[in-house]
Design a protein around this motif. Structure first.
Motif, PDB file in Angstrom:
ATOM      1  N   LYS A   1      30.805  51.528  35.305  1.00 32.88           N
ATOM      2  CA  LYS A   1      30.560  52.895  35.465  1.00 32.88           C
ATOM      3  C   LYS A   1      31.919  53.579  35.810  1.00 32.88           C
ATOM      4  CE  LYS A   1      28.189  56.574  37.986  1.00 32.88           C
ATOM      5  NZ  LYS A   1      27.171  56.977  39.039  1.00 32.88           N
ATOM      6  N   TYR A   2      32.569  52.912  36.866  1.00 37.26           N
ATOM      7  CA  TYR A   2      33.908  53.605  37.245  1.00 37.26           C
ATOM      8  C   TYR A   2      34.818  53.345  36.170  1.00 37.26           C
ATOM      9  CZ  TYR A   2      38.488  53.301  39.371  1.00 37.26           C
ATOM     10  OH  TYR A   2      39.728  53.785  39.787  1.00 37.26           O
ATOM     11  N   PHE A   3      35.103  52.263  35.280  1.00 36.72           N
ATOM     12  CA  PHE A   3      36.245  51.917  34.487  1.00 36.72           C
ATOM     13  C   PHE A   3      35.774  52.907  33.085  1.00 36.72           C
ATOM     14  CE2 PHE A   3      36.977  47.871  36.682  1.00 36.72           C
ATOM     15  CZ  PHE A   3      38.554  48.293  36.734  1.00 36.72           C
ATOM     16  N   LYS A   4      34.482  53.204  32.801  1.00 37.67           N
ATOM     17  CA  LYS A   4      34.185  54.061  31.858  1.00 37.67           C
ATOM     18  C   LYS A   4      34.439  55.346  32.086  1.00 37.67           C
ATOM     19  CE  LYS A   4      30.213  55.177  28.855  1.00 37.67           C
ATOM     20  NZ  LYS A   4      28.601  55.334  28.611  1.00 37.67           N
ATOM     21  N   SER A   5      34.350  55.924  33.420  1.00 40.87           N
ATOM     22  CA  SER A   5      34.777  57.204  33.804  1.00 40.87           C
ATOM     23  C   SER A   5      36.292  57.482  33.670  1.00 40.87           C
ATOM     24  CB  SER A   5      34.567  57.414  35.284  1.00 40.87           C
ATOM     25  OG  SER A   5      35.037  56.792  36.277  1.00 40.87           O
ATOM     26  N   LYS A   6      37.023  56.242  33.531  1.00 41.10           N
ATOM     27  CA  LYS A   6      38.680  56.357  33.669  1.00 41.10           C
ATOM     28  C   LYS A   6      38.958  55.932  32.047  1.00 41.10           C
ATOM     29  CE  LYS A   6      39.249  57.032  37.884  1.00 41.10           C
ATOM     30  NZ  LYS A   6      39.897  58.016  38.506  1.00 41.10           N
ATOM     31  N   LYS A   7      37.787  55.955  31.166  1.00 37.69           N
ATOM     32  CA  LYS A   7      38.062  55.754  29.856  1.00 37.69           C
ATOM     33  C   LYS A   7      39.137  54.705  29.554  1.00 37.69           C
ATOM     34  CE  LYS A   7      37.840  60.836  28.814  1.00 37.69           C
ATOM     35  NZ  LYS A   7      38.365  61.894  28.237  1.00 37.69           N
ATOM     36  N   MET A   8      38.771  53.643  30.286  1.00 41.48           N
ATOM     37  CA  MET A   8      39.297  52.457  30.159  1.00 41.48           C
ATOM     38  C   MET A   8      38.328  51.135  29.613  1.00 41.48           C
ATOM     39  SD  MET A   8      41.423  51.917  33.733  1.00 41.48           S
ATOM     40  CE  MET A   8      42.009  50.476  33.481  1.00 41.48           C
ATOM     41  N   LEU A   9      37.286  51.594  29.328  1.00 41.10           N
ATOM     42  CA  LEU A   9      36.068  50.621  28.828  1.00 41.10           C
ATOM     43  C   LEU A   9      36.185  50.572  27.203  1.00 41.10           C
ATOM     44  CD1 LEU A   9      33.503  48.833  29.816  1.00 41.10           C
ATOM     45  CD2 LEU A   9      32.181  50.774  29.038  1.00 41.10           C
ATOM     46  N   ILE A  10      36.316  49.331  26.955  1.00 39.54           N
ATOM     47  CA  ILE A  10      36.243  49.119  25.439  1.00 39.54           C
ATOM     48  C   ILE A  10      35.052  48.354  25.143  1.00 39.54           C
ATOM     49  CG2 ILE A  10      38.717  49.379  24.926  1.00 39.54           C
ATOM     50  CD1 ILE A  10      39.021  46.324  25.052  1.00 39.54           C
TER      51      ILE A  10
ATOM     52  N   SER B   1      34.845  46.531  21.906  1.00 40.39           N
ATOM     53  CA  SER B   1      35.082  45.572  20.805  1.00 40.39           C
ATOM     54  C   SER B   1      35.694  44.208  21.546  1.00 40.39           C
ATOM     55  CB  SER B   1      35.994  46.371  19.784  1.00 40.39           C
ATOM     56  OG  SER B   1      36.677  45.198  18.931  1.00 40.39           O
ATOM     57  N   VAL B   2      35.147  43.032  21.286  1.00 41.23           N
ATOM     58  CA  VAL B   2      35.696  42.102  21.722  1.00 41.23           C
ATOM     59  C   VAL B   2      37.103  41.720  21.247  1.00 41.23           C
ATOM     60  CG1 VAL B   2      34.369  40.815  19.974  1.00 41.23           C
ATOM     61  CG2 VAL B   2      35.162  39.342  22.281  1.00 41.23           C
ATOM     62  N   GLY B   3      37.169  42.095  19.866  1.00 38.41           N
ATOM     63  CA  GLY B   3      38.307  41.849  19.208  1.00 38.41           C
ATOM     64  C   GLY B   3      39.521  42.336  19.930  1.00 38.41           C
ATOM     65  N   LYS B   4      39.316  43.626  20.744  1.00 35.69           N
ATOM     66  CA  LYS B   4      40.359  44.272  21.246  1.00 35.69           C
ATOM     67  C   LYS B   4      40.637  43.706  22.918  1.00 35.69           C
ATOM     68  CE  LYS B   4      40.235  48.390  18.581  1.00 35.69           C
ATOM     69  NZ  LYS B   4      39.479  49.866  18.914  1.00 35.69           N
ATOM     70  N   ALA B   5      39.809  43.021  23.269  1.00 37.51           N
ATOM     71  CA  ALA B   5      39.955  42.199  24.667  1.00 37.51           C
ATOM     72  C   ALA B   5      40.926  41.582  24.601  1.00 37.51           C
ATOM     73  CB  ALA B   5      38.663  41.693  25.062  1.00 37.51           C
ATOM     74  N   LYS B   6      41.824  41.490  25.803  1.00 36.23           N
ATOM     75  CA  LYS B   6      43.013  40.605  26.255  1.00 36.23           C
ATOM     76  C   LYS B   6      42.696  39.729  27.084  1.00 36.23           C
ATOM     77  CE  LYS B   6      46.135  44.467  24.546  1.00 36.23           C
ATOM     78  NZ  LYS B   6      47.370  45.299  25.144  1.00 36.23           N
ATOM     79  N   LYS B   7      43.443  38.658  27.197  1.00 34.37           N
ATOM     80  CA  LYS B   7      43.292  37.742  28.067  1.00 34.37           C
ATOM     81  C   LYS B   7      43.479  38.246  29.588  1.00 34.37           C
ATOM     82  CE  LYS B   7      46.922  35.040  28.969  1.00 34.37           C
ATOM     83  NZ  LYS B   7      47.841  33.668  28.750  1.00 34.37           N
ATOM     84  N   GLY B   8      42.415  37.994  30.365  1.00 32.17           N
ATOM     85  CA  GLY B   8      42.650  38.512  31.775  1.00 32.17           C
ATOM     86  C   GLY B   8      41.873  39.717  32.086  1.00 32.17           C
TER      87      GLY B   8
ATOM     88  N   GLY C   1      30.906  45.347  27.202  1.00 30.22           N
ATOM     89  CA  GLY C   1      32.097  45.928  27.275  1.00 30.22           C
ATOM     90  C   GLY C   1      33.298  44.919  28.000  1.00 30.22           C
ATOM     91  N   PHE C   2      34.453  45.643  27.830  1.00 34.61           N
ATOM     92  CA  PHE C   2      35.639  44.868  28.606  1.00 34.61           C
ATOM     93  C   PHE C   2      36.663  45.905  29.045  1.00 34.61           C
ATOM     94  CE2 PHE C   2      34.090  42.425  24.742  1.00 34.61           C
ATOM     95  CZ  PHE C   2      33.741  41.205  25.455  1.00 34.61           C
ATOM     96  N   VAL C   3      37.471  45.449  29.935  1.00 35.39           N
ATOM     97  CA  VAL C   3      38.572  46.573  30.361  1.00 35.39           C
ATOM     98  C   VAL C   3      39.714  45.630  30.431  1.00 35.39           C
ATOM     99  CG1 VAL C   3      39.266  47.870  32.487  1.00 35.39           C
ATOM    100  CG2 VAL C   3      36.877  47.815  31.822  1.00 35.39           C
TER     101      VAL C   3
END
Length: 290
Positions: A148-157, A159-166, A213-215
């Motif tokens: 919820k916090y990261f979504k409010s900061k518009k950091m949540l994605i 797509s697993v294809g856009k997720a980066k290591k870490g 979701g991923f951040v």
């Protein structure tokens, strides 16, 4: 006296004629050969400096550590493992040593493990501590609150294809039920490091469809005072080698002495002596000789 023909291992050969002209003396004058200074490069393993690799290396070093809240009080003492102690220090356990139930949720050790790992590698600024420990604003230490916090900061994605290591990964088909650290996406599967799975820290493989979701966190490409983990140990081993003796403890804790000798190394190599081990310091270390 004359040169007999050059310098060899035996030095210079010299001749002297006596006053009578009939006796010759021959001897060898030993001339010290210039000593050869041997240099060597470090043969040990160098640390990673990028934040994602350091995070994954740290979590991998915790494999098998018991993180489940059910271990709390198991030995008759409060905060019976390092994770409950950490949680207690963040206001997560009440005075009776109990895990409070807030908004219908018991704090999740999976979320706690991710936060613990980030802080240990010197990335505490990535964690919304003030938000997570505030029980009155609808947030708490569990996957839904963190997402919820990261979504409010518009950091949540999503797509697993856009997720980066870490990246922080949220498991759950529609809403998050678990928090873990993303390692890679391969063959339709997501590989992660998790806390509180089967009670401990484990490496897992799940179908990508089980994540919601991923951040991608803006982790730093350096580490310094206050950081911990296997990459700090590697750096401490290098410092001891470079100085020709043990000057710092190889305990994986970047403390005052590691900071001191890091700065001394940087100064000797013409770098900014800030005590931060980044790409420039690592490059100098890989070129260093003694």
């Amino acid at each position: 006296m004359k040169d007999s023909g050059g310098r060899g291992n035996s030095g210079w050969k010299c001749y002297e004629k006596s006053m009578a002209g009939c006796v010759w003396k021959v001897w060898t004058c030993t001339v010290p050969t210039a000593s050869v200074v041997k240099t060597e490069k470090y043969k040990g393993e160098f640390p990673a400096v990028d934040g994602a690799t350091r995070l994954i290396n740290f979590e991998a070093s915790q494999k098998g550590s018991y993180t489940s809240r059910t271990n709390h009080g198991k030995d008759g003492k409060k905060y019976s493992n390092k994770f409950t102690k950490y949680f207690a220090g963040r206001g997560g356990i009440d005075s009776k040593g109990q895990m409070p139930n807030v908004y219908g949720y018991i704090p999740g050790y999976c979320t706690l493990f991710v936060c613990y790992s980030l802080e240990k590698i010197g990335e505490a600024a990535q964690i919304p501590f003030n938000v997570l420990k505030n029980k009155t604003n609808g947030y708490w230490w569990h996957a839904p609150s963190l997402m919820k916090y990261f979504k409010s900061k518009k950091m949540l994605i999503t797509s697993v294809g856009k997720a980066k290591k870490g990246a922080i990964a949220f498991k759950g088909s529609k809403s998050p039920t678990h928090t873990c650290t993303f390692v890679k996406y391969e063959g339709g599967y997501v590989y992660t490091w998790d806390g509180n799975v089967s009670g401990g820290v484990t490496y897992n493989k799940r179908k990508s469809s089980s994540f919601c979701g991923f951040v991608n966190l803006p982790l730093h490409n350096y580490f310094g005072k206050g950081s911990e983990g296997p990459d700090v140990v590697k750096w401490q081993k290098f410092l001891n080698w470079y100085n020709g003796k043990q000057v710092v403890a190889e305990d994986g804790v970047f403390g005052a002495y590691t900071d001191k000798y890091t700065k001394a190394f940087q100064k000797a190599k013409g770098l900014i002596a800030d005590g931060l081990v980044g790409t420039g310091t690592l490059a100098a270390a890989k070129k260093a000789e003694r």
